[in-house]
Design an enzyme around this catalytic site. Structure first.
Site, mmCIF file in Angstrom:
data_model
loop_
_atom_site.group_PDB
_atom_site.id
_atom_site.type_symbol
_atom_site.label_atom_id
_atom_site.label_comp_id
_atom_site.label_asym_id
_atom_site.label_seq_id
_atom_site.Cartn_x
_atom_site.Cartn_y
_atom_site.Cartn_z
ATOM 1 C CB ALA A 135 27.665 -57.228 -4.681
ATOM 2 C CG ASP A 291 16.776 -60.123 -13.234
ATOM 3 O OD1 ASP A 291 17.008 -59.878 -14.504
ATOM 4 O OD2 ASP A 291 17.648 -59.040 -12.630
#
Length: 558
Positions: A135, A291
């Site tokens: 990622a 988050d």
């Protein structure tokens, strides 16, 4: 003249200005005086608005400009998307769409930094390292690897040079924020200096990857006794500020609903467990994942949940948690008085029209008074509260902006998995338990002890404060009425006496509360003698309280 900071960062300042102008935000550049600064340095902005964005709304242009300017501005926009107390919903919704499309860094470019973090080559430390990124984000890049034992791990590596770039952007933003507050009075209500300060703190924590690892360990300790919540292990021997090494979790990503269904996982159970975990973080621990979107969770067999990515967290003090409990209880119970007290606490030193605020909250409570609990949506309620805050220019304390956004995101996550999900129903047991615990003898005694400590601190600091007042008075030329001064001294003496009696009364209440919880000892008529002592203490405290009240009322008549 151009300031020293702007002189050092002129190329970047010009780049920022060009992007703003091309995205139709030239008026901001002009009004803030940035174009004038650039002209003084020999740079003139001649670029016009890009035709392909001419039809877009202003908030869309801002989002596109932030995306083009890189990680600092992307983080700024993401943070502003949580500030519904400052910006209207159209702006926060658009900014929430911000993303940073960054090309991955070749692993060879990361090698020098990785070698410095490990003290040797990563190929000597790990049994296998994948060169292709797993990622890529604006601040860090992730590569999968295996320990010498074969245990799968992930290496989260900070991008080289990113710290210097963000630091330069923050210096520019800080000076721009001060410039804007000085040159644009109508923008001051958006608190640009405060927003940039909050951004700096957030980015400094995010740049230090060891902070994220410590966050992970805190969450792991918090859920050590919960078999349904899993937090990946941190390998501290290879973790530093530029790279952290964590256990790699093989599971189903939270946004892959098809895979969740194919694996036979229960969406309703996942929604309930995930939401309860975050509510525990917020209302019990005071340390929460800020988050909680589907991309930051992995689902494991048995409807277990693995939490990942702890770069963005929120912290709430015990006092702030009590305020949140009071606000949520007020929202659920349509109690405008309870909500008013909390919002007045949040206003800080800002002046507020309390009567108008109370009227708006009363109208708000009336609008939802006939709705059943199951029909209430916390996201809608919090957005309405944010609108009231914005209308009265009340700025949310910085530790609450992430909380509001987390709760709204959490409700959306629950609905995605379970159409019948109601966040307010998951919140209510936490609020009810917190309210019960608030009035337990131990908690009552703790609060009384804190009140006693505050009173004692007030009384002990009074001589010092009076001494400062006298010194200040000596430097002033004033006409004194000695009779009035004598009367002031008498009243001050009486006030100190009342404060002393108040401290003694609070001490009696605390001591009586403590001794009445002790069941052992000699008994009279089947009741512990300590219980009688506690009752006597309460009686004396009651008499003292009556005396203080009578004394205060009598002094008010003179």
């Amino acid at each position: 003249m151009v300031s020293g900071v702007f002189r050092r960062e002129l190329p970047r300042l010009r780049e920022i200005s060009v992007v703003f102008v091309r995205h139709g935000l030239g008026d901001l550049v002009r009004r803030a005086g940035i174009s004038r600064l650039l002209e003084q340095a020999g740079h003139v902005l001649h670029l016009g608005e890009a035709p392909e964005i001419a039809h877009l709304e202003a908030q869309q242009r801002v989002r596109l400009a932030f995306e083009q300017l890189g990680p600092t501005f992307v983080k700024l926009g993401q943070m502003l998307s949580t500030r519904e107390d400052l910006l209207p919903p159209a702006s926060t919704t658009e900014l929430a769409r911000l993303h940073s499309d960054v090309a991955p860094v070749p692993f060879d470019d990361l090698l020098p930094q990785v070698r410095q973090a490990l003290g040797r080559s990563p190929f000597e430390v790990f049994g296998h390292v994948e060169r292709e990124p797993y990622a890529a984000a604006s601040i860090a890049q992730i590569h999968r690897a295996k320990l010498a034992s074969g245990t799968p791990v992930v290496l989260k590596i900070r991008r080289p040079g990113i710290e210097a770039k963000i630091d330069a952007d923050l210096r520019i933003l800080d000076h721009l924020a001060h410039l804007i507050e000085r040159e644009m009075p109508d923008v001051r209500r958006y608190r640009p200096v405060q927003v940039v300060g909050q951004l700096r703190s957030s980015l400094e924590r995010e740049l230090d990857l060891a902070v994220e690892a410590r966050n992970a360990e805190r969450f792991a300790r918090s859920f050590a006794d919960d078999p349904d919540i899993y937090v990946p292990r941190v390998y501290w021997e290879w973790t530093s500020s530029t790279m952290n090494v964590q256990e790699h979790i093989e599971g189903i990503r939270g946004n892959d609903l098809a895979a969740i269904d194919s694996a036979g996982l229960d969406r309703k159970a996942l929604a309930a467990r995930g939401v309860d975990a975050v509510l525990k973080m917020i209302l019990v621990d005071g340390f929460f994942h800020a988050d909680p979107h589907p991309g930051n969770v992995m689902y494991l067999p048995g409807n277990r949940i693995a939490l990942i990515d702890f770069g963005m967290v929120g912290r709430l003090s015990q006092a702030r948690r009590r305020q949140i409990i009071d606000l949520l209880a007020g929202l659920a119970g349509h109690d405008e008085e309870a909500m008013l007290e909390v919002l007045l606490d949040w206003r800080g030193d800002d002046s507020v029209d309390e009567a108008r605020l109370a009227a708006d909250l009363g109208e708000f409570a009336f609008d939802y008074a006939d709705m059943q609990l199951k029909d209430l949506k916390i996201g809608v309620l919090l957005n309405r509260v944010s609108a009231i805050l914005r209308e009265h220019s009340i700025v949310l304390p910085s530790d609450l902006t992430l909380l509001f956004k987390a709760l709204i995101t959490l409700e959306g996550l629950g609905h995605q998995y379970d159409p019948e999900f109601r966040l307010i129903e998951r919140v209510k047991p936490f609020v009810d338990r917190a309210m019960r615990e608030r009035y337990q003898p131990a908690e009552t005694a703790r609060r009384a002890q804190q009140t006693l400590s505050d009173l004692f601190g007030l009384v002990t600091s009074m001589p010092r404060d009076l001494a400062r007042l006298v010194k200040y008075a000596r430097r002033m030329r004033v006409d004194l009425d000695l009779k009035h001064l004598d009367r002031f001294g008498d009243r001050l003496h009486s006030a100190i006496n009342r404060a002393t009696i108040g401290i003694m009364t609070a001490s009696l209440v605390v001591g009586s509360s403590i001794v009445m919880t002790v069941a052992e000892g000699p008994r009279l008529f089947g009741v512990s003698l300590l219980t009688y002592c506690g009752l006597v203490g309460y009686l004396i405290a009651f008499v003292n309280s009556l005396w203080i009240i009578f004394s205060i009322r009598r002094s008010g008549r003179h």
